[in-house]
Design an enzyme around this catalytic site. Structure first.
Site, mmCIF file in Angstrom:
data_model
loop_
_atom_site.group_PDB
_atom_site.id
_atom_site.type_symbol
_atom_site.label_atom_id
_atom_site.label_comp_id
_atom_site.label_asym_id
_atom_site.label_seq_id
_atom_site.Cartn_x
_atom_site.Cartn_y
_atom_site.Cartn_z
ATOM 1 N N GLU A 183 -16.881 8.617 9.855
ATOM 2 C CA GLU A 183 -16.268 9.992 9.295
ATOM 3 C C GLU A 183 -17.025 10.834 10.014
ATOM 4 O O GLU A 183 -17.869 10.638 12.105
ATOM 5 C CB GLU A 183 -16.757 10.861 8.307
ATOM 6 C CG GLU A 183 -16.798 9.311 6.875
ATOM 7 C CD GLU A 183 -16.912 10.097 5.420
ATOM 8 O OE1 GLU A 183 -17.779 10.959 5.591
ATOM 9 O OE2 GLU A 183 -16.681 9.816 5.010
ATOM 10 N N GLU A 192 -11.144 -0.137 8.513
ATOM 11 C CA GLU A 192 -10.219 -1.596 8.685
ATOM 12 C C GLU A 192 -10.103 -1.440 9.691
ATOM 13 O O GLU A 192 -10.134 -1.844 11.264
ATOM 14 C CB GLU A 192 -9.049 -1.268 7.914
ATOM 15 C CG GLU A 192 -9.306 -1.694 6.747
ATOM 16 C CD GLU A 192 -9.653 -0.753 5.451
ATOM 17 O OE1 GLU A 192 -10.573 -0.172 5.801
ATOM 18 O OE2 GLU A 192 -9.632 -0.557 4.642
#
Ligand code: THU
Length: 129
Positions: A43, A54
């Site tokens: 993040e 992913e």
């Protein structure tokens, strides 16, 4: 192999950098020749710069020159319990569709799916011709 891959995804979630959501995600990508690339969500204070687990796993593999994949396991949790499924977001499905056929397997906490279950149709190379 599905169980092993899911375990690797849970392990990878341990490296998640998620101070804003508190939601830890790990992904374990199985290459066509049997190797595993892992990723976690990363993040950013500028929230939209966040990258999902992913895509990190896929980009790690592609940047190593590996572009053939057979499955990905995804594990997500905010409390250390990974038994609830974490479905890949639309952006990650689109990235999977770039490299993986519709038979690519997506392994979640509640079972095994195909990329085509989540993304039956996608924008691809053929649309750019
Ligand atoms: N996230 C992933 O890494 N993968 C997913 O499949 C869904 C969402 C991350 C992005 C963000 O860091 C956090 O989960 C909450 O949305």
């Amino acid at each position: 192999m599905a169980d092993r891959l899911f375990e690797e995804a849970v392990k990878a979630a341990g490296n998640a950098y998620c101070p804003y959501s508190g939601f830890h995600v790990g992904a374990a990508l199985l290459t066509a020749d049997g190797r595993i690339y892992t990723g976690c969500n990363v993040e950013n204070a500028s929230f939209s710069m966040t990258v999902c687990a992913e895509r990190i796993a896929i980009f790690k593999a592609v940047s190593d020159g590996v572009k053939e994949f057979s499955a990905i396991a995804v594990a997500g949790s905010s409390d250390g319990n990974f038994s609830r499924s974490c479905t890949p977001c639309g952006a990650c499905l689109q990235v999977m569709s770039e490299f993986c056929g519709s038979n690519f397997k997506i392994i979640l906490a509640d079972g095994e799916y195909l990329l085509s279950d989540f993304l039956p149709v996608s924008f691809g190379k053929e649309n750019i011709k």
